[in-house]
Design an enzyme around this catalytic site. Structure first.
Site, PDB file in Angstrom:
ATOM      1  N   ASN A 241     -10.666  64.101  18.533  1.00 16.68           N
ATOM      2  CA  ASN A 241     -10.067  64.779  19.682  1.00 16.68           C
ATOM      3  C   ASN A 241     -10.857  66.042  20.011  1.00 16.68           C
ATOM      4  O   ASN A 241     -11.016  66.922  19.157  1.00 16.68           O
ATOM      5  CB  ASN A 241      -8.622  65.175  19.391  1.00 16.68           C
ATOM      6  CG  ASN A 241      -8.009  65.975  20.533  1.00 16.68           C
ATOM      7  OD1 ASN A 241      -7.622  65.409  21.549  1.00 16.68           O
ATOM      8  ND2 ASN A 241      -7.927  67.293  20.384  1.00 16.68           N
ATOM      9  N   GLU A 242     -11.380  66.118  21.236  1.00 16.67           N
ATOM     10  CA  GLU A 242     -12.072  67.309  21.740  1.00 16.67           C
ATOM     11  C   GLU A 242     -13.135  67.816  20.767  1.00 16.67           C
ATOM     12  O   GLU A 242     -13.405  69.012  20.689  1.00 16.67           O
ATOM     13  CB  GLU A 242     -11.075  68.427  22.064  1.00 16.67           C
ATOM     14  CG  GLU A 242     -10.119  68.065  23.189  1.00 16.67           C
ATOM     15  CD  GLU A 242      -9.315  69.256  23.710  1.00 16.67           C
ATOM     16  OE1 GLU A 242      -9.363  70.330  23.077  1.00 16.67           O
ATOM     17  OE2 GLU A 242      -8.643  69.104  24.740  1.00 16.67           O
TER      18      GLU A 242
ATOM     19  N   ASN B 207      -9.007  64.602  28.199  1.00 18.56           N
ATOM     20  CA  ASN B 207      -7.979  65.635  28.268  1.00 18.56           C
ATOM     21  C   ASN B 207      -8.296  66.535  29.459  1.00 18.56           C
ATOM     22  O   ASN B 207      -9.283  67.275  29.432  1.00 18.56           O
ATOM     23  CB  ASN B 207      -7.978  66.482  26.991  1.00 18.56           C
ATOM     24  CG  ASN B 207      -7.672  65.676  25.749  1.00 18.56           C
ATOM     25  OD1 ASN B 207      -7.227  64.537  25.829  1.00 18.56           O
ATOM     26  ND2 ASN B 207      -7.898  66.261  24.585  1.00 18.56           N
TER      27      ASN B 207
ATOM     28  N   TYR C 121      -5.304  74.973  33.463  1.00 17.13           N
ATOM     29  CA  TYR C 121      -6.459  75.740  32.993  1.00 17.13           C
ATOM     30  C   TYR C 121      -7.552  75.685  34.050  1.00 17.13           C
ATOM     31  O   TYR C 121      -8.584  75.057  33.879  1.00 17.13           O
ATOM     32  CB  TYR C 121      -6.985  75.169  31.681  1.00 17.13           C
ATOM     33  CG  TYR C 121      -6.045  75.288  30.517  1.00 17.13           C
ATOM     34  CD1 TYR C 121      -5.299  76.441  30.306  1.00 17.13           C
ATOM     35  CD2 TYR C 121      -5.903  74.242  29.609  1.00 17.13           C
ATOM     36  CE1 TYR C 121      -4.434  76.547  29.224  1.00 17.13           C
ATOM     37  CE2 TYR C 121      -5.049  74.349  28.528  1.00 17.13           C
ATOM     38  CZ  TYR C 121      -4.319  75.503  28.331  1.00 17.13           C
ATOM     39  OH  TYR C 121      -3.470  75.601  27.267  1.00 17.13           O
TER      40      TYR C 121
ATOM     41  N   LYS D  57       3.968  73.368  26.455  1.00 16.07           N
ATOM     42  CA  LYS D  57       3.730  72.306  27.438  1.00 16.07           C
ATOM     43  C   LYS D  57       4.719  71.156  27.303  1.00 16.07           C
ATOM     44  O   LYS D  57       4.639  70.172  28.041  1.00 16.07           O
ATOM     45  CB  LYS D  57       2.299  71.782  27.311  1.00 16.07           C
ATOM     46  CG  LYS D  57       1.226  72.793  27.696  1.00 16.07           C
ATOM     47  CD  LYS D  57      -0.149  72.156  27.716  1.00 16.07           C
ATOM     48  CE  LYS D  57      -1.220  73.184  28.003  1.00 16.07           C
ATOM     49  NZ  LYS D  57      -1.428  74.113  26.877  1.00 16.07           N
TER      50      LYS D  57
END
Length: 752
Positions: free
Chosen positions: A372-373, A427, A433, A527
């Site tokens: 992830n990321e 994502n 953002y 969130k």
């Protein structure tokens, strides 16, 4: 016969020690975490270190057996096991099951000591991420008592049983393989197949470790529509005596992921629209009870989701079981996240082996997440090689499922990293953002056009909301109203693109992120569609319910937003019904239809008004009240802010910390100023690396490319300064005021 004894009761806990001889501590029961409170209260100062757990075991209290295994279902993040002071085992990885054979060390009374450590290091994932790494023995600890002949307990925490159904027309060919230790002459394996009602369908008795069953007119596992489960039991039998047994439920289903048509289940298009889930909750951290998992699954079912991304690590086996039962399609992943560590490769491999072995039989799982990321600082050859190794490993271990990655937004479409797994998701937070909500759909269209043969999904999208309110919501205000607007827009863009193989809201629930200092409640990521204590469903929850759930309902938004200053106010209603009528103090103000399930009404605001929405026999109510002055209880107030917006000098026509990065960067002097700030941030990161490492305090050479700048553009400088505290980069009030003074010297460009 196998006996499993739960050891959750009566442990001694000693905080902040590696000394196994200490006995001055707290009596506790498992599951337990030492970060239940400080892990989500803000400050990026939750305790990360070593703690001691001690328990005595009396052999006289145990059933007779040849072998005794300690089973740990979750010890975050590394652990050492000592028996009577002698270290006998260790394990790195905080989210999986692992076992230790303690047979040679058992005495009449045996003292078990476990040192659990969640301190920063350079070898065990995760080390940098936007969530709290709760320490502790936070899942069950068991003692498994078995015969010398037994199903393997040593292989990556699995059951010693794998079940692989293959669907051909209306039949299922079910390959069953067992892994057995010390099978002796005269012993056999008995395999029994059961249907959902536990009726015996077939039985095979053999010495073979691999057999095949054929199921005629197979009943398919078909997601939420029909989550049908079979069961397979395997026994080691000697004469008439059962020596050991294991069993596992399984589902028969086929699936594919098509670059144009999305997810296909059993030959039918089955859109995967759902949420991501972190396992923690307020007051408990990650030390959850079965009732907590059940409440989570019930809320996810209520919102109508067809899929869950179980982020960013292996979750409790009980939760995967619930997903099997409810028919929720799952993305399962390891915590290879945010920061690639060249010294962590072996840990990614061991955690991936544990994830696949322990979860192989769950029909709910369709993809294994590699990372992830992880390319947030760019892709280098070591990172790419690590992914190729993981991708090949998964395909070798599991021929039936696909691999995927969750890609950070600024990762370029041309990066070779995105071509390693079978399918890809991004994502994206355009509209939160930086950027604008309208950018999301077109971005995916561009990817789909660029890579027509790579299935693309959206693995994260969302924005934060707390109990702040406004009739004029805007990006970055943390109001429930802006979050609702954001999700309305994203639903319309994402759900209308059938080529998206899956979409996962970030997040179903607010969760602990102790480094966060934003939104007015530090220490959490807000969130979620539901609050961290699971007590309040935000309006955006009902926006998804309107699109995804078949349960008839109507919901009036803004129940926490009572006092309003405007003479005419907007009332939003969400419903999955075709028509909604709105009443104010019992008087109808009209009926509306809305193909997008979002119904908007303009209502005169005077005095106190009872608002009632009706859709057939369904009703829901709220109250609004006319006030002359805006209720400051609804306005965002930062908690413990170093500097508030009203402390900042903002001369007319000049920039200040209250301006957006994108506006400042629109002029040459603004760009020069921002370059100086970037150098200051990097200097602080490097200083943090040399000094004491707190949670998340690592040097990350983030490349300021176009994608990152596009994301950052929507932040004010003040907000950005608060957010980079998550990377342990903190500016003092004096430093911020000095920045502001320099900004005040830069004229704003004249508007054209």
């Amino acid at each position: 016969m196998r006996n499993i004894i739960n050891l959750n009761q009566d442990w001694l806990f000693v905080k902040d020690t590696t000394d196994v001889s200490l006995r001055q501590g707290e009596k506790i029961n498992l599951p337990h975490t030492w970060n239940a409170t400080d892990g989500c209260d803000g400050g990026n100062d939750y305790f990360r270190g070593s703690c001691l757990y001690v328990k005595s075991i009396k052999k006289a209290d145990l059933p007779k057996a040849d072998l005794y295994y300690l089973e740990f279902c979750g010890a975050n993040s590394s652990a050492q096991v000592f028996i009577d002071g002698k270290e006998i085992a260790n394990h790195d990885g905080g989210y999986s099951t692992w076992r230790v054979d303690i047979t040679p060390y058992l005495q009449d009374e045996t003292e078990v000591c476990v040192i659990v450590d969640n301190a920063p290091n350079e070898r065990v994932y995760p080390q940098m991420a936007d969530f709290t790494f709760y320490g502790g023995l936070y899942r069950n600890v068991n003692l498994i008592c078995v015969n010398e002949s037994h199903f393997d307990l040593d292989y990556y925490g699995g059951k010693g049983l794998t079940i692989t159904p293959t669907i051909v027309d209306k039949k299922a060919d079910v390959e069953v393989e067992v892994f057995v230790k010390n099978l002796k002459e005269g012993q056999k394996i008995v395999y029994t197949l059961y249907d959902k009602e536990e009726k015996e369908l077939n039985k095979i008795e053999t010495n073979e470790f691999k057999v095949n069953f054929e199921i005629e007119n197979v009943h398919l596992w078909h997601g939420r529509k029909d989550p049908y489960l079979y069961c397979l039991e395997a026994e080691i039998v000697e004469g008439e005596k059962v020596i050991d047994s294991v069993c596992s439920r399984f589902g028969c289903r086929s699936f594919k992921i098509d670059a144009n048509n999305g997810f296909i289940l059993n030959g039918e298009e089955y859109p995967l629209r759902g949420v991501s889930r972190h396992q923690d909750r307020l007051g408990y951290g990650n030390a959850l009870l079965p009732c907590h998992h059940e409440e989570d699954i019930d809320l996810i079912m209520e919102v109508g989701a067809t899929t869950i991304r179980l982020a960013h690590y292996q979750h409790d086996q009980y939760f995967y079981d619930l997903c099997d039962e409810k028919g929720l399609v799952v993305w399962a992943e390891i915590p290879y996240i945010s920061r690639h560590m060249p010294t962590g490769r072996e840990n990614t491999i061991s955690q991936m082996k544990e994830l696949v072995v322990q979860n192989y039989n769950h029909p709910c799982i369709v993809v294994w997440g590699l990372s992830n990321e992880i390319s947030i600082a760019g892709s280098d050859e070591d990172l790419l090689e690590n992914h190729r190794i993981l991708n090949d490993l998964v395909h070798e271990m599991d021929k039936t499922r696909l691999t995927t990655i969750a890609v950070v937004s600024m990762c370029k479409m041309t990066d070779p990293y995105i071509q390693i797994p079978d399918v890809v998701s991004y994502n994206h937070y355009f509209g939160w953002y930086g950027g604008d909500t309208s950018m999301n759909g077109p971005w995916f269209d561009k990817f789909h056009q660029t890579h027509p043969n790579i299935p693309i999904g959206c693995s994260e999208y969302g924005c934060e909301a707390l109990n702040w309110h406004s009739s004029n919501p805007f990006q970055g205000d943390y109001t429930e109203e802006y979050q609702a607007y954001y999700h309305e827009e994203l639903i319309k863009q994402l759900f209308s693109r059938k080529y998206l193989w899956a979409t996962h809201v970030w997040n179903m629930f607010d969760f602990g992120a102790d480094a966060r200092a934003e939104g007015g409640e530090n220490g959490q990521n807000h969130k979620g569609l539901v609050t961290m204590d699971r007590k309040y469903k935000k309006d955006s929850f009902y926006a998804y319910k309107a699109w995804l759930s078949k349960e008839p309902f109507v919901h009036v938004c803004g129940k926490r937003y009572v006092d309003r200053v405007e003479d005419v106010t907007k009332i939003t209603v969400y419903s999955n019904q075709s028509e909604v009528e709105l009443f104010v103090n019992g008087k109808s103000v009209g009926k509306k239809t809305a193909p997008d399930h979002f119904f908007y009404f303009e209502v005169e605001n005077k005095g106190e008004s009872v608002i009632e929405a009706k859709a057939g026999d369904l009703t829901d109510q709220s109250v609004i009240r006319k006030v002359e002055v805006f209720n400051e209880e609804y306005r965002l107030k930062e908690q413990g802010a170093i500097l508030n917006w009203f402390d900042i000098d903002a001369p007319e026509g000049r920039f200040s910390l209250n301006d957006k990065i994108s506006d400042i960067m629109s002029c040459f002097r603004g760009k020069l100023w921002f370059i100086g700030v970037g150098l200051a941030i990097k200097k602080k990161m490097n200083a943090g690396k040399k000094g004491e490492k707190k949670a998340g305090g690592f040097d990350v050479d983030i490349k300021m490319d176009g994608g990152l700048m596009q994301m950052m553009g929507g932040f004010t400088v003040l907000r950005l300064a608060g957010m980079i505290g998550m990377a342990n980069v903190n500016f003092t009030k004096e430093e911020l005021l000095k920045m502001n003074k320099k900004l005040n010297k830069i004229k704003k460009p004249k508007k054209k």
